[in-house]
Scaffold this motif. Structure first.
Motif, PDB file in Angstrom:
ATOM      1  N   ASP A  61       1.201  -1.287  -0.016  1.00 29.46           N
ATOM      2  CA  ASP A  61      -0.110  -0.106   0.015  1.00 29.46           C
ATOM      3  C   ASP A  61       0.480   1.501   0.171  1.00 29.46           C
ATOM      4  OD1 ASP A  61      -1.697   2.063   0.479  1.00 29.46           O
ATOM      5  OD2 ASP A  61      -2.960   0.554   2.110  1.00 29.46           O
ATOM      6  N   VAL A  62       1.935   1.143   1.013  1.00 29.21           N
ATOM      7  CA  VAL A  62       2.796   2.351   0.983  1.00 29.21           C
ATOM      8  C   VAL A  62       3.993   2.594   0.011  1.00 29.21           C
ATOM      9  CG1 VAL A  62       5.208   3.223   1.716  1.00 29.21           C
ATOM     10  CG2 VAL A  62       3.097   2.001   3.775  1.00 29.21           C
ATOM     11  N   ALA A  63       3.959   1.787  -1.135  1.00 31.94           N
ATOM     12  CA  ALA A  63       4.762   1.804  -1.978  1.00 31.94           C
ATOM     13  C   ALA A  63       4.205   2.144  -3.310  1.00 31.94           C
ATOM     14  CB  ALA A  63       5.746   0.021  -2.660  1.00 31.94           C
ATOM     15  N   VAL A  64       2.284   1.509  -3.754  1.00 31.09           N
ATOM     16  CA  VAL A  64       1.996   2.383  -4.117  1.00 31.09           C
ATOM     17  C   VAL A  64       1.911   3.463  -4.739  1.00 31.09           C
ATOM     18  CG1 VAL A  64      -0.132   2.382  -6.166  1.00 31.09           C
ATOM     19  CG2 VAL A  64       1.257  -0.496  -5.380  1.00 31.09           C
ATOM     20  N   CYS A  65       1.368   3.750  -2.938  1.00 26.00           N
ATOM     21  CA  CYS A  65       0.940   5.234  -2.971  1.00 26.00           C
ATOM     22  C   CYS A  65       1.843   5.927  -2.975  1.00 26.00           C
ATOM     23  CB  CYS A  65       0.250   5.859  -0.966  1.00 26.00           C
ATOM     24  SG  CYS A  65      -1.616   4.845  -1.237  1.00 26.00           S
ATOM     25  N   GLN A  66       3.257   5.885  -2.338  1.00 27.46           N
ATOM     26  CA  GLN A  66       4.311   6.683  -3.152  1.00 27.46           C
ATOM     27  C   GLN A  66       4.717   6.716  -4.321  1.00 27.46           C
ATOM     28  OE1 GLN A  66       6.592   7.803  -1.008  1.00 27.46           O
ATOM     29  NE2 GLN A  66       8.162   8.599  -2.136  1.00 27.46           N
ATOM     30  N   LEU A  67       3.843   6.198  -5.487  1.00 29.48           N
ATOM     31  CA  LEU A  67       3.654   6.009  -7.097  1.00 29.48           C
ATOM     32  C   LEU A  67       3.294   6.571  -7.426  1.00 29.48           C
ATOM     33  CD1 LEU A  67       3.638   2.646  -8.085  1.00 29.48           C
ATOM     34  CD2 LEU A  67       5.527   4.016  -8.047  1.00 29.48           C
ATOM     35  N   LEU A  68       2.218   7.374  -6.242  1.00 28.36           N
ATOM     36  CA  LEU A  68       0.941   8.162  -6.896  1.00 28.36           C
ATOM     37  C   LEU A  68       1.247   9.981  -5.977  1.00 28.36           C
ATOM     38  CD1 LEU A  68      -2.087   6.141  -6.154  1.00 28.36           C
ATOM     39  CD2 LEU A  68      -0.800   7.085  -8.576  1.00 28.36           C
ATOM     40  N   ALA A  69       2.921  10.608  -6.121  1.00 32.78           N
ATOM     41  CA  ALA A  69       3.029  11.162  -4.916  1.00 32.78           C
ATOM     42  C   ALA A  69       2.694  12.447  -6.321  1.00 32.78           C
ATOM     43  CB  ALA A  69       4.460  11.254  -4.772  1.00 32.78           C
ATOM     44  N   PRO A  70       1.889  13.474  -6.057  1.00 32.78           N
ATOM     45  CA  PRO A  70       1.536  14.366  -6.902  1.00 32.78           C
ATOM     46  C   PRO A  70       3.003  14.906  -7.657  1.00 32.78           C
ATOM     47  CG  PRO A  70       0.087  14.428  -4.812  1.00 32.78           C
ATOM     48  CD  PRO A  70       1.176  13.737  -4.684  1.00 32.78           C
ATOM     49  N   ASP A  71       3.764  15.318  -6.298  1.00 32.15           N
ATOM     50  CA  ASP A  71       5.101  16.334  -6.907  1.00 32.15           C
ATOM     51  C   ASP A  71       6.399  14.513  -7.092  1.00 32.15           C
ATOM     52  OD1 ASP A  71       7.763  16.800  -7.555  1.00 32.15           O
ATOM     53  OD2 ASP A  71       7.616  17.989  -5.237  1.00 32.15           O
ATOM     54  N   PRO A  72       6.980  14.647  -8.687  1.00 34.52           N
ATOM     55  CA  PRO A  72       7.482  13.761  -8.678  1.00 34.52           C
ATOM     56  C   PRO A  72       8.594  13.585  -8.187  1.00 34.52           C
ATOM     57  CG  PRO A  72       6.618  15.004 -11.230  1.00 34.52           C
ATOM     58  CD  PRO A  72       5.906  15.968 -10.082  1.00 34.52           C
ATOM     59  N   ALA A  73       9.493  14.744  -7.712  1.00 30.22           N
ATOM     60  CA  ALA A  73      10.669  14.862  -6.890  1.00 30.22           C
ATOM     61  C   ALA A  73      10.267  13.609  -5.704  1.00 30.22           C
ATOM     62  CB  ALA A  73      10.950  15.576  -6.423  1.00 30.22           C
ATOM     63  N   HIS A  74       9.045  12.984  -5.264  1.00 28.56           N
ATOM     64  CA  HIS A  74       8.640  12.175  -4.212  1.00 28.56           C
ATOM     65  C   HIS A  74       8.836  11.288  -4.519  1.00 28.56           C
ATOM     66  CE1 HIS A  74       7.187  16.408  -1.643  1.00 28.56           C
ATOM     67  NE2 HIS A  74       8.375  16.216  -1.759  1.00 28.56           N
ATOM     68  N   ARG A  75       8.528  10.466  -6.173  1.00 29.64           N
ATOM     69  CA  ARG A  75       7.919   8.986  -6.358  1.00 29.64           C
ATOM     70  C   ARG A  75       9.378   8.399  -6.475  1.00 29.64           C
ATOM     71  NH1 ARG A  75       5.357  11.928 -11.546  1.00 29.64           N
ATOM     72  NH2 ARG A  75       3.382  12.813 -10.613  1.00 29.64           N
ATOM     73  N   TYR A  76       9.521   7.211  -6.585  1.00 31.91           N
ATOM     74  CA  TYR A  76      11.112   6.697  -6.504  1.00 31.91           C
ATOM     75  C   TYR A  76      11.694   7.076  -7.989  1.00 31.91           C
ATOM     76  CZ  TYR A  76       8.665   3.536  -3.375  1.00 31.91           C
ATOM     77  OH  TYR A  76       8.387   3.178  -2.179  1.00 31.91           O
ATOM     78  N   GLN A  77      12.697   6.775  -7.782  1.00 36.68           N
ATOM     79  CA  GLN A  77      13.693   7.795  -8.875  1.00 36.68           C
ATOM     80  C   GLN A  77      13.482   6.628 -10.160  1.00 36.68           C
ATOM     81  OE1 GLN A  77      15.006  10.915  -9.135  1.00 36.68           O
ATOM     82  NE2 GLN A  77      12.947  10.850  -7.150  1.00 36.68           N
TER      83      GLN A  77
END
Length: 96
Positions: free
Chosen positions: A80-96
Motif C-alpha cells: 500500500d505504501v509503495a503504490v501510494c509513493q508512486l502516486l505522489a503528486p510531486d515527481p520529486a517524491h516518487r521513486y527515482q
C-alpha cells in the motif's frame, strides 16, 4: 488521459514548464496497480462520454488517494505504501 501523471496532463493541456520523465511512467504504473489492488480508480472519474477535462484531472491528482487497504484489507501495508509513493503528486517524491 485517465492514466497520466499530473505533469504529463499539464504538458498535454499546454502548460509551460512541465517536465516529463520516467517518474511519469511510474505514476501511471501506480494508477494501474492501485486499480488492480483496490478494485477502483484512485481518483474520481469523469461522468459521461465527453473527453475528460485535463484541468479537473490535474486537480484530483494533486490530492493523495485513499489507502488501498481501505478497500482491500488483504493488501500488505508495505505494498500500500509503495503504490501510494508512486502516486505522489510531486515527481520529486516518487521513486527515482
Amino acid at each position: 488521459l485517465l492514466y497520466m501523471a499530473p505533469e504529463h496532463l499539464a504538458a498535454f493541456a499546454g502548460r509551460a514548464g512541465a517536465v516529463i520523465d520516467a517518474r511519469s511512467d511510474l505514476y501511471a504504473l501506480g494508477l494501474i496497480l492501485y486499480e488492480l489492488l483496490a478494485g477502483r480508480h484512485p481518483f474520481p472519474l469523469p461522468a459521461g462520454r465527453p473527453a475528460p477535462d485535463p484541468d479537473a484531472l490535474i486537480a484530483a491528482r494533486n490530492r493523495r488517494p485513499e489507502p488501498i487497504r481501505r478497500f482491500n484489507r488483504t493488501v500488505p501495508a508495505a505494498v500500500d505504501v509503495a503504490v501510494c509513493q508512486l502516486l505522489a503528486p510531486d515527481p520529486a517524491h516518487r521513486y527515482q
